[in-house]
Scaffold this motif. Structure first.
Motif, PDB file in Angstrom:
ATOM      1  N   ARG A 181      -9.349 -12.896  -2.725  1.00 22.47           N
ATOM      2  CA  ARG A 181     -10.628 -12.696  -3.428  1.00 22.47           C
ATOM      3  C   ARG A 181     -10.172 -13.318  -4.678  1.00 22.47           C
ATOM      4  O   ARG A 181      -9.073 -13.281  -5.220  1.00 22.47           O
ATOM      5  N   VAL A 182     -10.881 -13.966  -5.678  1.00 23.77           N
ATOM      6  CA  VAL A 182     -10.761 -14.418  -6.846  1.00 23.77           C
ATOM      7  C   VAL A 182     -10.853 -13.721  -7.941  1.00 23.77           C
ATOM      8  O   VAL A 182     -12.043 -13.157  -8.133  1.00 23.77           O
ATOM      9  N   LEU A 224     -20.393  -9.434  -8.491  1.00 25.82           N
ATOM     10  CA  LEU A 224     -19.362  -8.953  -9.069  1.00 25.82           C
ATOM     11  C   LEU A 224     -18.823  -7.315  -8.693  1.00 25.82           C
ATOM     12  O   LEU A 224     -19.703  -6.645  -8.427  1.00 25.82           O
ATOM     13  N   TYR A 225     -17.495  -7.489  -8.278  1.00 25.49           N
ATOM     14  CA  TYR A 225     -17.009  -6.021  -7.957  1.00 25.49           C
ATOM     15  C   TYR A 225     -15.878  -5.505  -8.661  1.00 25.49           C
ATOM     16  O   TYR A 225     -15.177  -6.546  -9.182  1.00 25.49           O
ATOM     17  N   GLU A 226     -15.881  -4.198  -9.111  1.00 27.55           N
ATOM     18  CA  GLU A 226     -14.723  -4.003 -10.166  1.00 27.55           C
ATOM     19  C   GLU A 226     -13.999  -2.793  -9.268  1.00 27.55           C
ATOM     20  O   GLU A 226     -14.265  -2.115  -8.504  1.00 27.55           O
ATOM     21  N   ILE A 227     -12.632  -3.029  -9.519  1.00 30.36           N
ATOM     22  CA  ILE A 227     -11.797  -2.050  -8.757  1.00 30.36           C
ATOM     23  C   ILE A 227     -10.915  -1.402  -9.908  1.00 30.36           C
ATOM     24  O   ILE A 227     -10.426  -2.038 -10.899  1.00 30.36           O
ATOM     25  N   ASN A 228     -11.033  -0.109 -10.077  1.00 34.88           N
ATOM     26  CA  ASN A 228     -10.469   0.588 -11.254  1.00 34.88           C
ATOM     27  C   ASN A 228      -9.213   1.506 -10.461  1.00 34.88           C
ATOM     28  O   ASN A 228      -9.276   2.319  -9.645  1.00 34.88           O
ATOM     29  N   SER A 231      -8.486  -2.327 -14.618  1.00 32.48           N
ATOM     30  CA  SER A 231      -9.687  -2.736 -14.162  1.00 32.48           C
ATOM     31  C   SER A 231      -9.634  -4.133 -13.820  1.00 32.48           C
ATOM     32  O   SER A 231      -9.386  -5.083 -14.508  1.00 32.48           O
ATOM     33  N   LEU A 232     -10.105  -4.194 -12.328  1.00 31.35           N
ATOM     34  CA  LEU A 232      -9.878  -5.585 -11.739  1.00 31.35           C
ATOM     35  C   LEU A 232     -11.154  -5.962 -11.359  1.00 31.35           C
ATOM     36  O   LEU A 232     -11.987  -5.316 -10.499  1.00 31.35           O
ATOM     37  N   THR A 233     -11.805  -7.111 -11.677  1.00 26.57           N
ATOM     38  CA  THR A 233     -13.150  -7.400 -11.350  1.00 26.57           C
ATOM     39  C   THR A 233     -12.934  -9.073 -10.672  1.00 26.57           C
ATOM     40  O   THR A 233     -12.368  -9.713 -11.052  1.00 26.57           O
ATOM     41  N   TYR A 234     -13.616  -9.070  -9.452  1.00 22.89           N
ATOM     42  CA  TYR A 234     -13.433 -10.282  -8.609  1.00 22.89           C
ATOM     43  C   TYR A 234     -15.135 -10.643  -8.363  1.00 22.89           C
ATOM     44  O   TYR A 234     -15.981  -9.670  -8.199  1.00 22.89           O
ATOM     45  N   GLY A 235     -15.376 -11.686  -7.976  1.00 27.05           N
ATOM     46  CA  GLY A 235     -16.509 -12.273  -7.600  1.00 27.05           C
ATOM     47  C   GLY A 235     -16.825 -12.423  -5.834  1.00 27.05           C
ATOM     48  O   GLY A 235     -15.854 -13.114  -5.520  1.00 27.05           O
TER      49      GLY A 235
END
Length: 203
Positions: A177-178, A34-38, A25-29
């Motif tokens: 993306r951070v 906030l956006y989440e990549i699973n 689970s990768l979360t960036y702002g």
């Protein structure tokens, strides 16, 4: 007993097989949202990522792609067989080298970009949403493509291509993306490991 000491095909398959038990689970702002990549790893994707599409000049047994990973792990399909392909050194080996390192790359530092192929100074047919670039003794790239939306309306992603950096710079003109949080989750048990968490410090 399979001798895996110098068998990079077996090593890559073993790493991918282990990864298939997990999701990241990768979360960036971006713009105060906030956006989440699973990110998940399907055994079915291993043959393409390992470059099996470049083995067309070999008379290999016809395996269903879902079975290739298990055939490698049980020794039915081995490195000596695929090394005979004319494109092995150029197109297959570099991909296997990346796959061997992919779990270490995801567990440690990497760069995350929104993938915008139209911004490249070269042409590519790779279609994806995000690019992960990990810098080590080699530069390995992982492209992530959106897979599907599940019942919880979360977008899940799969790797669509992995390879070593060559003459083309795939980070060129891409939007960074951070990464704010990174979590590795064991799918069956639900246990997790927080690998990065900048969100808690912001609360």
């Amino acid at each position: 007993m399979i001798d895996v000491t110098n068998d990079i095909l077996y090593q890559a398959a073993s790493v991918w097989n282990k990864l298939s038990e997990y999701k990241y689970s990768l979360t960036y702002g971006y713009k105060n949202k906030l956006y989440e990549i699973n990110l998940t790893f399907s055994p079915n994707d291993f043959p393409h990522l390992a470059g099996f599409q470049y083995l067309k000049d070999l008379a290999l047994p016809k395996y269903n792609r879902s079975k290739i990973l298990s055939r490698i792990l049980n020794g039915t399909l081995n490195l000596k067989q695929i090394q005979k392909a004319t494109q092995y050194e150029k197109m297959v080996l570099p991909r296997l080298e990346v796959l061997v390192q992919i779990k270490d790359a995801l567990d440690n530092d990497f760069n995350l970009f929104s993938y915008m192929p139209d911004k490249y100074p070269f042409h590519t047919q790779i279609k994806a949403d995000y690019l992960i670039s990990h810098h080590s003794d080699i530069v390995s790239l992982v492209f992530i493509v959106q897979s599907y939306v599940d019942d919880s309306a979360q977008c899940n992603y799969l790797c669509c291509s992995t390879f070593k950096q060559g003459e083309r710079n795939y980070e060129s003109n891409q939007r960074p993306r951070v990464l704010l949080k990174k979590e590795r989750i064991h799918i069956n048990s639900g246990s997790s490991a927080i690998l990065l968490d900048k969100l808690s410090s912001q609360n």
